[in-house]
Design an enzyme around this catalytic site. Structure first.
Site, mmCIF file in Angstrom:
data_model
loop_
_atom_site.group_PDB
_atom_site.id
_atom_site.type_symbol
_atom_site.label_atom_id
_atom_site.label_comp_id
_atom_site.label_asym_id
_atom_site.label_seq_id
_atom_site.Cartn_x
_atom_site.Cartn_y
_atom_site.Cartn_z
ATOM 1 N N SER A 75 0.943 -1.173 -0.049
ATOM 2 C CA SER A 75 -0.026 0.083 -0.056
ATOM 3 C C SER A 75 0.859 1.353 0.133
ATOM 4 O O SER A 75 0.409 2.326 -0.676
ATOM 5 C CB SER A 75 -0.739 -0.027 1.253
ATOM 6 O OG SER A 75 -1.713 1.121 0.999
ATOM 7 N N GLU A 114 3.973 0.388 14.760
ATOM 8 C CA GLU A 114 4.713 1.614 14.347
ATOM 9 C C GLU A 114 5.819 2.053 15.353
ATOM 10 O O GLU A 114 6.791 2.719 14.890
ATOM 11 C CB GLU A 114 3.515 2.502 13.905
ATOM 12 C CG GLU A 114 2.596 2.017 12.916
ATOM 13 C CD GLU A 114 1.631 1.132 13.364
ATOM 14 O OE1 GLU A 114 0.740 0.797 12.613
ATOM 15 O OE2 GLU A 114 1.396 1.336 14.686
#
Length: 214
Positions: free
Chosen positions: A44, A65
């Site tokens: 993506s 993250e």
């Protein structure tokens, strides 16, 4: 070399994220110190090409993250040039503290890439629309923020960021947008381009909105 293409009415449509992906693969050929990290979104955010071409220089951290930023900072301290990519709502959205302490304050040579930024990713819903990311990143010490206006400039910006020593944030968008900058035009971090001369009003823009402004 002039900055804009000859015809602004008839232009190629291409996603800014594609320019980033192409630039990253190009960097892989040029510089063995370039590495890429992603938080389970490599297709993506267009890190997939690099991961396939240079699997030994790619780190998949999964949906983590904050951990990704910590790993990137460590790699930078070892002399590598990490590009850490995710959706902007997740990084810097969820990893801002790690960016602030481990990257910005320490002047680590980490390149943070925020994909699917802005309201242009409307179909993904409000939870995926990062509208605060520029404001969040520009206030950090030592941080350079780069917002390419099209895919062509995104590729140049990616390559330029690898040569820049220090923390940086690259903001990229998802949908196909107009490619209106000239492929041969130069790109310099921190330098604005005057695209059209005038006398009555000044319009300053960044990202794909620049094409609409023109």
């Amino acid at each position: 070399m002039k900055y804009l293409v000859d015809d602004l009415e008839t232009v190629e449509m291409k996603a800014v994220r594609d320019g980033f992906g192409e630039g990253l693969v190009d960097l892989g050929k040029r510089n063995e110190k370039v590495v890429a990290l992603c938080a389970d979104l490599r297709e993506s955010v267009r890190v997939e090409g690099f991961s396939k071409a240079y699997p030994d220089r790619y780190v998949e951290v999964g949906v983590a993250e904050q951990n990704m930023i910590g790993i990137a900072a460590g790699l930078a301290l070892e002399g590598l040039i990490p590009f850490a990519a995710s959706y902007a709502v997740f990084s810097p959205g969820r990893s801002w503290d790690q960016i602030r302490v481990s990257v910005a304050y320490t002047h680590s040579n980490v390149k943070i890439v925020g994909g699917h930024a802005g309201i242009s990713v409307g179909p993904d819903g409000a939870t995926h629309q990062a509208m605060e990311d520029i404001a969040m990143m520009r206030v950090l010490p030592n941080m350079v923020v780069v917002v390419p206006c099209d895919a062509c400039q995104a590729k140049k910006a990616t390559i330029a960021l690898a040569e820049y020593k220090g923390p940086a944030y690259l903001r990229i968008t998802r949908p196909k947008t107009a490619v209106f900058t000239n492929i041969g035009a130069s790109f310099e971090i921190g330098k604005a381009q005057v695209l059209r001369e005038g006398q009555d009003v000044t319009i300053v823009g960044c990202g794909p909105a620049v094409y609409s402004a023109l």
